[in-house]
Design an enzyme around this catalytic site. Structure first.
Site, PDB file in Angstrom:
ATOM      1  N   HIS A  48       0.966  -1.226  -0.023  1.00 14.57           N
ATOM      2  CA  HIS A  48       0.039  -0.023   0.040  1.00 14.57           C
ATOM      3  C   HIS A  48       0.922   1.418   0.072  1.00 14.57           C
ATOM      4  CE1 HIS A  48      -2.870   2.909   1.221  1.00 14.57           C
ATOM      5  NE2 HIS A  48      -2.318   3.275   2.238  1.00 14.57           N
ATOM      6  N   HIS A  72       3.989   6.825   5.419  1.00 15.38           N
ATOM      7  CA  HIS A  72       2.824   7.523   6.229  1.00 15.38           C
ATOM      8  C   HIS A  72       2.087   6.599   6.993  1.00 15.38           C
ATOM      9  CE1 HIS A  72       0.392   5.423   2.679  1.00 15.38           C
ATOM     10  NE2 HIS A  72      -0.479   5.490   3.778  1.00 15.38           N
ATOM     11  N   GLU A  76       1.258   5.174  12.976  1.00 16.99           N
ATOM     12  CA  GLU A  76       0.103   4.700  13.392  1.00 16.99           C
ATOM     13  C   GLU A  76      -0.074   3.444  13.556  1.00 16.99           C
ATOM     14  OE1 GLU A  76      -2.442   6.350  14.322  1.00 16.99           O
ATOM     15  OE2 GLU A  76      -4.195   5.213  14.087  1.00 16.99           O
ATOM     16  N   ASP A  77       0.448   2.493  12.644  1.00 17.48           N
ATOM     17  CA  ASP A  77       0.247   1.146  12.652  1.00 17.48           C
ATOM     18  C   ASP A  77       1.299   0.139  12.959  1.00 17.48           C
ATOM     19  OD1 ASP A  77      -2.213   1.972  11.546  1.00 17.48           O
ATOM     20  OD2 ASP A  77      -1.575   1.204   9.548  1.00 17.48           O
ATOM     21  N   ASP A 139      -2.841   8.546  -0.826  1.00 17.73           N
ATOM     22  CA  ASP A 139      -3.279   7.495   0.162  1.00 17.73           C
ATOM     23  C   ASP A 139      -4.771   7.116  -0.093  1.00 17.73           C
ATOM     24  OD1 ASP A 139      -3.264   5.817   2.349  1.00 17.73           O
ATOM     25  OD2 ASP A 139      -4.165   7.510   3.616  1.00 17.73           O
ATOM     26  N   ASP A 259     -22.101  16.096 -25.268  1.00 17.07           N
ATOM     27  CA  ASP A 259     -22.284  15.801 -23.819  1.00 17.07           C
ATOM     28  C   ASP A 259     -21.177  14.650 -23.086  1.00 17.07           C
ATOM     29  OD1 ASP A 259     -24.577  17.327 -23.978  1.00 17.07           O
ATOM     30  OD2 ASP A 259     -25.859  15.644 -24.472  1.00 17.07           O
TER      31      ASP A 259
HETATM   32 MN    MN Z   1      -2.467   4.480   4.084  1.00 19.48          MN
END
Ligand code: MN
Length: 737
Positions: A48, A72, A76-77, A139, A259
């Protein structure tokens, strides 16, 4: 999964000076930190952040941003900490990762109060370093692309948040590709059936018109090449969400290629943009009302292009965007385009200081938000509108009123309270008395002056931009409109009686209501005013023996001028310009100030009149008043009917930002850049080109009919004089005047 060297290779392609060792270290650090974690898809979790980094390499971002993308999710993880990241990768990257960690926890579709607070935090995190937003958007894009792996109950929530917050934010930052993909992915989740049905229609249309597209591309490219304009022409299918939104907003089905497909003409520089426009407008008929010059007037998110629609090859309506390569880059990448790496210097300063009005907007908005307003109020106006174009204004007591851009003090008044709107007669902006039709700007303090005697003029409806104000004005004016028709009808009836040589008596007329099938005198008068009842029938209702109107020569002698219509300051009306061209967009409507009351008023076709012109109103029962400049040849048609002539005058506020349409004809020599020069002259003089049609008179000259919107005659004459001064211009005249 992308390998270490592949990532480095991608970066090196646009940034030869990349710090490979840094990228390698971040790659390994993140991979080890996420260890054996897996995503719902079963892939290793590390895939990811790696994909997120890859998306950012497409935007050609700097090393710090790519590294932040890799890291990133680590704080947190995983066991990683900010301190550790700072030690290994430096302060700047640590701050980026921390910013991302903070906003990761923000739930933007929760209860209102909390959501508002979170949104504020999000904006503040972005304000520290806009690269936080770039990583966050990448992300979110990857998460949306892999949405099917997210547990079902969370999917719609994520999609809603994306549609409400992140997609508009990407758009506001000028990142159109990103915005469109986010919108489409959300739309697919939130309205699966609508999405699928549009896809099916698209496919059907594509099957039946596949060859038309490349034919149009080719024909456009050839036409340009013939005139020496080197251009890349590319047809582009609009996305399901934007098609759907258009169908929803205009409640129409998509039927025409235009269109569905837009064409882009990408050229080398600005001069070539106008050259290409010249070629296109000379070769094919222009669809009126679709011309927009965002090059001379860029959008707030830095977007620049010329938009126009022509009836092009194969009689198809073709929507065109004409722009240079550089404009194209900004249109695709927005604020990220400013970050494109150069000379080995860090891109940060560029991002923070380059003349990006998108970034300036962000800063301004955040400053305003930091000053207060309750979270609920903030949110109410924020969710969608904040990220479009919005202004924040204040009441004298400091209450924040958020309004869409182009909002006026009238919108402001209605936003405060419906009664305030209905009674508004004036406004002070930042302490200075200002017209109610002024455009409000961020930070304006607005005081509304009210009078209980006031009723809102119907014309306000065309000036306001908020739905709330529009609905309230419509309600309040319905009654007033009827009264105006009745007053007009009464005058018409009185004149008709005088012409017929019969005494006019309201009393007797009241006794004859049955014969006219109306319930009240006012109904009769309104009927006459609207043209539903003929004045002769009113006379016959009282004098059944009467044989009808006298012949025209006697009518011509009838007294003229009684009951002239007075013009009142500050009133305005919406009207249409019918049939400037057969295909005129029915939505073409312009507000006019200065004419009495609530009757429908319109300008004569072909440019009409601008303030400063001497004007005459011609009355048509049931249709209203058509305004002609006194010199208009069309007035000859009414010479036999003096009772239809109304003496009208302008009463325009000098400060008013109101513009009026005029038509001018310019004949210019055919040389490179002549069209650009003409557009530039008009732009520098603050004229607004609403439409532009070209035809080649000969090999040497091009004739252009330009609809230009001006403040008044002096303004128009100034533009004409400036145009005449240009060597490329051989003649300029005002049409129909
Ligand atoms: Mn993420």
């Amino acid at each position: 999964m992308m390998r270490q060297y592949e990532l480095v290779e991608r970066v090196r392609r646009y940034n030869p000076n990349t710090d490979e060792a840094l990228l390698d270290r971040a790659y390994v650090y993140a991979m080890r930190a996420h260890g054996t974690q897996t995503r719902a898809s079963g892939d290793p979790y590390f895939s990811h952040p790696l994909e997120v980094a890859a998306i950012l390499t497409d935007l050609k971002l700097d090393d710090a941003t790519i590294v932040a993308a890799l890291l990133h999710d680590t704080i947190e993880d995983t066991d990683a900490t900010r301190e550790e990241i700072e030690t290994r990768f430096g302060k700047q990257i640590a701050a980026l990762v921390e910013g991302l960690t903070k906003i990761k926890k923000l739930d933007l579709v929760s209860r209102q109060a909390k959501q508002a607070e979170n949104l504020r935090k999000l904006l503040l995190a972005i304000a520290d370093d806009v690269r936080v937003l770039l990583v966050k958007l990448a992300d979110r894009l990857h998460n949306m692309r892999t949405l099917k792996w997210v547990p079902e109950e969370k999917r719609s929530r994520v999609a809603q948040e994306t549609l409400d917050i992140y997609a508009p934010l990407a758009g506001r930052m000028g990142m159109q590709d990103m915005r469109e993909e986010l919108e489409d992915l959300s739309f697919r989740q939130l309205s699966t059936e609508a999405y699928n049905s549009i896809l099916a229609r698209l496919q059907a249309l594509k099957d039946s018109s596949g060859k038309v597209l490349s034919a149009i591309e080719r024909e456009l490219a050839e036409a340009l090449a013939q005139k020496g304009v080197t251009a890349q022409v590319k047809g582009r299918e609009k996305r399901p969400y934007s098609i759907w939104r258009k169908m929803e907003q205009k409640s129409v089905a998509f039927e025409q290629l235009s269109d569905i497909y837009g064409f882009r003409i990408i050229v080398e520089d600005t001069a070539q943009c106008y050259a290409a426009l010249g070629v296109v407008h000379t070769k094919w008929p222009v669809v009126p009302g679709r011309f927009k010059d965002y090059i001379s007037t860029p959008k707030q998110n830095d977007y620049r292009s010329i938009h126009t629609t022509v009836v092009g090859p194969g009689r198809q309506r073709v929507e065109l965007q004409i722009r240079s390569r550089k404009m194209h880059e900004i249109a695709e990448y927005g604020i990220a385009a400013h970050a494109i790496y150069k000379d080995g210097a860090s891109a940060t300063e560029d991002l923070l200081t380059r003349d990006s009005s998108a970034y300036a907007w962000l800063r301004r908005t955040i400053e305003l938000l930091a000053e207060g307003s309750s979270p609920e109020e903030f949110l109410e106006h924020t969710k969608l509108e904040l990220f479009h174009d919005q202004v924040f204004c204040f009441t004298p007591k400091g209450r924040l009123i958020a309004l869409p851009r182009r909002a006026t003090p009238i919108d402001f008044a209605y936003a405060v309270h419906t009664d305030v709107g209905n009674m508004a007669i004036g406004a002070k902006i930042n302490g200075k008395v200002s017209p109610l039709v002024s455009e409000l700007h961020n930070g304006d303090e607005v005081e509304i002056i009210t009078s209980p005697a006031q009723t809102p003029p119907a014309a306000w409806e065309s000036i306001v931009v908020t739905g709330k104000a529009r609905a309230a004005i419509r309600r309040a004016t319905r009654v007033a409109v009827r009264a105006q028709y009745a007053a007009l009808g009464r005058k018409i009836a009185e004149r008709a009686f005088a012409r017929a040589g019969k005494p006019f008596s309201e009393e007797k007329l009241a006794g004859a209501l049955n014969r006219l099938a109306r319930a009240s005198l006012e109904d009769v008068y309104a009927g006459v005013g609207r043209g539903e009842i003929r004045p002769d029938d009113v006379i016959k209702a009282l004098h059944p023996e009467w044989s009808g109107a006298r012949p025209p020569e006697e009518r011509a002698a009838a007294p003229r001028g009684e009951g002239w219509f007075e013009l009142k300051r500050g009133q305005s009306l919406k009207f249409k310009i019918p049939g400037i061209e057969a295909e005129a967009d029915p939505a073409t409507a312009i507000p006019i100030r200065g004419l009495n009351g609530e009757l429908p008023v319109r300008f004569a076709p072909n440019g009409g009149a601008v303030p400063g012109d001497r004007i005459v109103g011609i009355l048509s029962p049931g249709e209203g008043i058509t305004v002609y400049p006194i010199q208009s040849p069309a007035l000859q048609d009414f010479e036999e009917e003096p009772e239809r002539w109304l003496d009208v005058r302008w009463d325009i506020d000098e400060e008013s930002p109101q513009r009026f349409p005029a038509q001018i004809v310019v004949t210019a020599t055919n040389e490179p850049g002549s069209l650009a020069q003409i557009a530039q002259v008009i732009g520098e003089r603050d004229g607004n080109i609403a439409n532009l049609r070209m035809s080649s008179r000969s090999a040497d000259f091009t004739r252009m009919v330009i609809d230009v919107e001006v403040y008044d005659l002096r303004h128009l004459n100034g533009i004409l004089a400036d145009l005449r001064a240009r060597p490329v211009v051989s003649s300029v005249e005002r049409l129909n005047a």
